[in-house]
Design a protein around this motif. Structure first.
Motif, PDB file in Angstrom:
ATOM      1  N   ASP A 173       0.834  -1.197   0.000  1.00  0.00           N
ATOM      2  CA  ASP A 173       0.000   0.000   0.000  1.00  0.00           C
ATOM      3  C   ASP A 173       0.875   1.256   0.000  1.00  0.00           C
ATOM      4  O   ASP A 173       2.074   1.192  -0.251  1.00  0.00           O
ATOM      5  CB  ASP A 173      -0.964  -0.023   1.191  1.00  0.00           C
ATOM      6  CG  ASP A 173      -0.219  -0.023   2.528  1.00  0.00           C
ATOM      7  OD1 ASP A 173       1.028   0.097   2.522  1.00  0.00           O
ATOM      8  OD2 ASP A 173      -0.880  -0.150   3.576  1.00  0.00           O
ATOM      9  N   ARG A 174       0.269   2.395   0.328  1.00  0.00           N
ATOM     10  CA  ARG A 174       0.971   3.676   0.234  1.00  0.00           C
ATOM     11  C   ARG A 174       2.081   3.823   1.268  1.00  0.00           C
ATOM     12  O   ARG A 174       2.925   4.718   1.151  1.00  0.00           O
ATOM     13  CB  ARG A 174      -0.034   4.818   0.408  1.00  0.00           C
ATOM     14  CG  ARG A 174      -0.771   4.780   1.724  1.00  0.00           C
ATOM     15  CD  ARG A 174      -1.854   5.835   1.795  1.00  0.00           C
ATOM     16  NE  ARG A 174      -2.623   5.732   3.036  1.00  0.00           N
ATOM     17  CZ  ARG A 174      -2.260   6.292   4.169  1.00  0.00           C
ATOM     18  NH1 ARG A 174      -1.157   7.018   4.233  1.00  0.00           N
ATOM     19  NH2 ARG A 174      -2.996   6.160   5.259  1.00  0.00           N
ATOM     20  N   LEU A 175       2.089   2.975   2.287  1.00  0.00           N
ATOM     21  CA  LEU A 175       3.140   3.022   3.301  1.00  0.00           C
ATOM     22  C   LEU A 175       4.125   1.863   3.167  1.00  0.00           C
ATOM     23  O   LEU A 175       4.977   1.679   4.035  1.00  0.00           O
ATOM     24  CB  LEU A 175       2.523   3.014   4.712  1.00  0.00           C
ATOM     25  CG  LEU A 175       1.627   4.207   5.059  1.00  0.00           C
ATOM     26  CD1 LEU A 175       1.046   4.041   6.453  1.00  0.00           C
ATOM     27  CD2 LEU A 175       2.399   5.509   4.949  1.00  0.00           C
ATOM     28  N   GLY A 176       3.997   1.078   2.114  1.00  0.00           N
ATOM     29  CA  GLY A 176       4.888  -0.048   1.923  1.00  0.00           C
ATOM     30  C   GLY A 176       4.538  -1.254   2.779  1.00  0.00           C
ATOM     31  O   GLY A 176       5.399  -2.104   3.035  1.00  0.00           O
ATOM     32  N   ARG A 177       3.270  -1.378   3.211  1.00  0.00           N
ATOM     33  CA  ARG A 177       2.843  -2.522   4.023  1.00  0.00           C
ATOM     34  C   ARG A 177       2.269  -3.609   3.125  1.00  0.00           C
ATOM     35  O   ARG A 177       1.600  -3.321   2.138  1.00  0.00           O
ATOM     36  CB  ARG A 177       1.805  -2.068   5.055  1.00  0.00           C
ATOM     37  CG  ARG A 177       2.349  -1.075   6.070  1.00  0.00           C
ATOM     38  CD  ARG A 177       1.254  -0.509   6.950  1.00  0.00           C
ATOM     39  NE  ARG A 177       0.273   0.256   6.172  1.00  0.00           N
ATOM     40  CZ  ARG A 177      -0.694   0.991   6.708  1.00  0.00           C
ATOM     41  NH1 ARG A 177      -0.784   1.084   8.028  1.00  0.00           N
ATOM     42  NH2 ARG A 177      -1.537   1.645   5.951  1.00  0.00           N
ATOM     43  N   ASP A 178       2.519  -4.847   3.493  1.00  0.00           N
ATOM     44  CA  ASP A 178       2.104  -5.985   2.692  1.00  0.00           C
ATOM     45  C   ASP A 178       0.584  -6.139   2.736  1.00  0.00           C
ATOM     46  O   ASP A 178      -0.012  -6.285   3.818  1.00  0.00           O
ATOM     47  CB  ASP A 178       2.784  -7.252   3.212  1.00  0.00           C
ATOM     48  CG  ASP A 178       2.387  -8.487   2.429  1.00  0.00           C
ATOM     49  OD1 ASP A 178       2.305  -8.407   1.186  1.00  0.00           O
ATOM     50  OD2 ASP A 178       2.148  -9.539   3.053  1.00  0.00           O
TER      51      ASP A 178
END
Length: 394
Positions: A173-178
């Motif tokens: 996502d936009r925060l680099g979370r899987d």
């Protein structure tokens, strides 16, 4: 001539014959299958009919797997719920491969090669076939507290080198979370809220509907007018108004329970009317009159005689009501009036898709809607199977 069973002096089912004049030479011994059928209880016969409904059985297995998975969410997720990889923001899904240049290998994913598009100022990713990250199982990765009790770092699957390898099967996502890990964690909240909500609504529906149908009179009129009042209010705007009334200072866990109570309190009228109609007919039956003459209290008559008479209907109703709870939570969280971060549910994940530009450029953000569709369809198919199994005329 219809065929009827006969029993020996101990009451055991032994023979069967027609209702023609008795002929001792025409008596045939029952086979074990026939005896099993004639001696089966109502619940066993319902189970047999349910097992013949293949779609319902498959749906039940799917739901069972989903609910079992919430016990091991931390272990099943490749990454921790809050793990961020700032080097891979809005990274597309990585496909799992087993062949590399015609050679069979263990399951692996290719790494990313990225560049910055100066026109759109967005990162562009493509597969780098020179980077091969083999997937490992029952491996050590991000640390977590299992059910908040003890700390461990064992996961079902993860890439071979956590420092440089990535495994984003559904993207980030936009925060680099899987995305996959967050969907697995969100399953626990979304499915739990449906069970707690249905427990509240069924308790109110059975109690108020039972009182209304058993006693009648002014009590019935008061409860029915209350049901009509709740039914006259549009459901979604009422959900929105009550959810917006929750204090913003509440902790995420209080918001979770508040939303669950709201969904449960607004879903009981339909069940209450079904229970009332059943009680109106059952209270005139001979077994109810016999229980009253023997001095049984109203609570005992309702709990031991009337409710078991249509327990199968209640089970089918419960399986059909849970999806509405899940959809209600998903809709409210999607609109930003339900659960809020750091609590993660399917609706909270879908809240990021409210921006149409994000959906157009990163369509994998819509993946959380897939488990919602699967669960709703599975509950509906399971409810159809239970309803057919409980119907004595089918």
């Amino acid at each position: 001539m219809s065929e009827i069973p006969s029993r020996d002096r101990n009451g055991k089912l032994e023979h069967w014959h027609s209702n023609a004049p008795f002929d001792p030479y025409s008596v045939e011994k029952l086979s074990p299958e026939q005896e099993k059928f004639y001696m089966a209880s109502q619940w066993r016969m319902m189970w047999w009919k349910f097992c013949r409904h293949r779609v319902a059985v498959i749906s039940g297995i799917i739901l069972l797997l989903f609910y079992v998975s919430i016990l091991f969410s931390e272990f099943l997720a490749p990454y921790n719920l809050h793990s961020r990889d700032t080097k891979h923001i809005f990274a597309p899904p990585q496909s799992i491969h087993i062949f590399h240049e015609g050679e069979l290998r263990a399951p692996f994913v290719y790494g990313y090669r990225q560049k910055l598009n100066l026109d759109t100022l967005r990162r562009e990713y493509r597969e780098d076939t020179s980077r091969i990250y083999t997937l490992r199982y029952f491996c050590r990765g991000d640390s977590y507290k299992f059910w908040g009790m003890f700390e461990t770092n064992v996961h079902l699957v993860c890439p071979d080198d956590q420092r440089r390898a990535t495994f984003f099967w559904l993207g980030t996502d936009r925060l680099g979370r899987d995305i996959l890990s967050r969907i697995i964690y969100g399953t626990r909240i979304s499915l739990t809220i449906g069970l707690i909500g249905i427990l509240i609504s069924f308790t109110l529906g059975i109690i108020l509907g039972g009182i209304s149908g058993y006693y009648g009179g002014w009590i019935d009129n008061v409860i029915q007018r209350l049901i009509e009042l709740l039914k006259s209010l549009p459901q979604l705007p009422l959900w929105l108004a009550l959810s917006a009334a929750l204090p913003v200072t509440w902790s995420p866990i209080l918001v979770f329970f508040g939303l669950t109570i709201i969904l449960g309190l607004l879903d009981w009228p339909g069940l209450a009317r079904a229970v009332r109609s059943k009680f109106l007919s059952l209270r005139e039956e001979d077994f109810t009159t016999a229980a009253q003459l023997m001095g049984a209290s109203p609570s005992r008559i309702i709990g031991r005689h009337l409710l078991p008479s249509f327990a199968s209907h209640l089970i089918a109703s419960a399986s059909l009501a849970v999806p509405s709870m899940i959809l209600g939570e998903t809709a409210l969280s999607f609109l930003g009036l339900g659960l809020r971060p750091p609590i993660t549910s399917w609706g909270v994940l879908l809240n990021e898709t409210t921006n149409i530009n994000a959906v157009a450029t990163t369509p994998w953000l819509m993946y959380p809607v897939v488990p919602v569709i699967i669960i709703v369809l599975a509950f509906n198919f399971l409810g159809d199977g239970l309803r057919d199994a409980a119907d004595p005329y089918k």
